[in-house]
Design a protein around this motif. Structure first.
Motif, PDB file in Angstrom:
ATOM      1  N   GLN A 204       0.849  -1.191   0.000  1.00 54.61           N
ATOM      2  CA  GLN A 204       0.000   0.000   0.000  1.00 54.61           C
ATOM      3  C   GLN A 204       0.885   1.240   0.000  1.00 54.61           C
ATOM      4  O   GLN A 204       1.915   1.274   0.685  1.00 54.61           O
ATOM      5  CB  GLN A 204      -0.881   0.034   1.254  1.00 54.61           C
ATOM      6  N   HIS A 213      -0.536  11.912   9.590  1.00 61.24           N
ATOM      7  CA  HIS A 213      -0.984  10.530   9.802  1.00 61.24           C
ATOM      8  C   HIS A 213      -0.314   9.927  11.030  1.00 61.24           C
ATOM      9  O   HIS A 213       0.534  10.548  11.680  1.00 61.24           O
ATOM     10  CB  HIS A 213      -0.685   9.682   8.555  1.00 61.24           C
ATOM     11  N   SER A 259      -2.529  -0.133  11.930  1.00 64.90           N
ATOM     12  CA  SER A 259      -3.929  -0.225  11.527  1.00 64.90           C
ATOM     13  C   SER A 259      -4.422   1.112  10.974  1.00 64.90           C
ATOM     14  O   SER A 259      -5.122   1.159   9.958  1.00 64.90           O
ATOM     15  CB  SER A 259      -4.780  -0.661  12.722  1.00 64.90           C
ATOM     16  N   ASN A 260      -4.035   2.195  11.629  1.00 62.14           N
ATOM     17  CA  ASN A 260      -4.423   3.529  11.163  1.00 62.14           C
ATOM     18  C   ASN A 260      -3.768   3.861   9.820  1.00 62.14           C
ATOM     19  O   ASN A 260      -4.384   4.486   8.947  1.00 62.14           O
ATOM     20  CB  ASN A 260      -4.043   4.580  12.201  1.00 62.14           C
ATOM     21  N   ASN A 262      -2.839   1.667   7.567  1.00 61.47           N
ATOM     22  CA  ASN A 262      -3.526   0.821   6.597  1.00 61.47           C
ATOM     23  C   ASN A 262      -4.811   1.494   6.117  1.00 61.47           C
ATOM     24  O   ASN A 262      -5.133   1.484   4.925  1.00 61.47           O
ATOM     25  CB  ASN A 262      -3.809  -0.546   7.225  1.00 61.47           C
ATOM     26  N   SER A 263      -5.531   2.111   7.045  1.00 63.20           N
ATOM     27  CA  SER A 263      -6.793   2.786   6.694  1.00 63.20           C
ATOM     28  C   SER A 263      -6.544   4.036   5.864  1.00 63.20           C
ATOM     29  O   SER A 263      -7.332   4.361   4.970  1.00 63.20           O
ATOM     30  CB  SER A 263      -7.554   3.158   7.968  1.00 63.20           C
ATOM     31  N   ALA A 264      -5.447   4.741   6.161  1.00 61.97           N
ATOM     32  CA  ALA A 264      -5.157   6.000   5.458  1.00 61.97           C
ATOM     33  C   ALA A 264      -4.526   5.779   4.083  1.00 61.97           C
ATOM     34  O   ALA A 264      -4.622   6.636   3.195  1.00 61.97           O
ATOM     35  CB  ALA A 264      -4.223   6.860   6.316  1.00 61.97           C
ATOM     36  N   GLN A 267      -5.562   1.363  -1.137  1.00 62.21           N
ATOM     37  CA  GLN A 267      -5.697  -0.086  -1.157  1.00 62.21           C
ATOM     38  C   GLN A 267      -4.958  -0.655  -2.377  1.00 62.21           C
ATOM     39  O   GLN A 267      -4.542   0.084  -3.271  1.00 62.21           O
ATOM     40  CB  GLN A 267      -7.168  -0.479  -1.152  1.00 62.21           C
TER      41      GLN A 267
END
Length: 283
Positions: A204, A213, A259-260, A262-264, A267
């Motif tokens: 990613q 971030h 995890s944060n 990965n979300s930001a 994909q």
């Protein structure tokens, strides 16, 4: 013959099991050491996973004291034997120092990493890796070769039988960093696209437009292991040291940060397209 597993992971498992057995008998470390006739400093080092050489006699004395079954005795002796083995990375002490990240990568089932300055080491091409080590002008030609060779050796785990799941979040800055030879970066970006097609690799990109971030404190690696007895650890580097973080609360903080991130981050399909765009722009 070098081992393909991690002696350090084995040593940590042995330490936890002996500590668990002692506590199950309600014994303080000092009392257990005295009763088993094992020096207290020795038992302390064993339980903290600092002991590099563990005597079979000490294990037998502790097993007898803790009233553990014979299969446990055999398992502990096996862990002690395996903890004395040496991995291939022992030949690169000049590169890795006392804390060798391959020691843990060798046994990891999942490796998660956030890299903000350069492409992750496990995904670097030889020429890009050489450019990284030459960039700081801190290494001689021989040292550069040793570091590049060690890095390429590490990469073998991604192509082995039952490889770990490798999940990397890479900051856009690492993808756009200019090299003296643009061809090297083109080759590196194409290698990323090739690696992204592997089932065990997730990539990613964290684009600039993600703004501020969770990973602003810097790059890090999380390593998970297949055995539930081996908890997740975090790894990070400074200019002068390598740091393994094992405290559960601190590791959980890194897990939350990843995890944060990965979300930001973009994909997988968007990441592939993003890298292709960079290649076209820089070509």
């Amino acid at each position: 013959m070098h081992s393909t597993f991690s002696p350090t992971v084995r040593r940590r498992r042995l330490a936890r099991e002996l500590r668990r057995l002692r506590e199950s008998q309600g014994l303080k470390l000092s009392v257990a050491a005295k009763t088993a006739d094992v020096p207290q400093s020795t038992l302390s080092n064993i339980e903290s996973a600092d002991a590099r050489r563990i005597k079979a006699r000490d294990i037998d004395a502790l097993v007898d004291l803790y009233k553990a079954p014979e299969e446990v005795r055999s398992a502990l002796h096996e862990l002690a034997r395996e903890s004395k083995e040496q991995g291939w990375w022992s030949s690169y002490k000049d590169v890795f120092g006392g804390n060798a990240i391959p020691d843990f990568e060798a046994e990891a089932s999942m490796i998660r990493t956030y890299q903000c300055q350069v492409i992750p080491g496990l995904l670097q091409t030889p020429r890009y890796s050489e450019a990284v080590f030459r960039g700081g002008r801190a290494y001689s030609d021989d040292e550069v070769r040793r570091n590049v060779d060690a890095r390429l050796q590490r990469q073998h785990i991604l192509g082995r039988y039952q490889p770990p799941h490798f999940w990397a979040v890479i900051d856009e800055a690492a993808l756009r960093r200019r090299l003296d030879d643009p061809e090297i970066m083109q080759e590196q970006l194409q290698h990323l696209l090739n690696m992204a097609t592997r089932k065990n690799v997730d990539l990613q990109v964290l684009p600039f437009n993600a703004g501020m971030h969770a990973g602003l404190s810097g790059s890090f690696v999380l390593l998970d292991f297949p055995n539930p007895a081996d908890p997740c650890i975090a790894y990070t580097e400074t200019a002068t040291a390598s740091l393994f973080v094992q405290d559960s609360d601190s590791v959980q903080r890194y897990v939350t940060i990843f995890s944060n991130l990965n979300s930001a981050a973009l994909q997988a399909p968007h990441t592939t397209h993003f890298i292709q765009q960079i290649m076209e722009q820089e070509n």
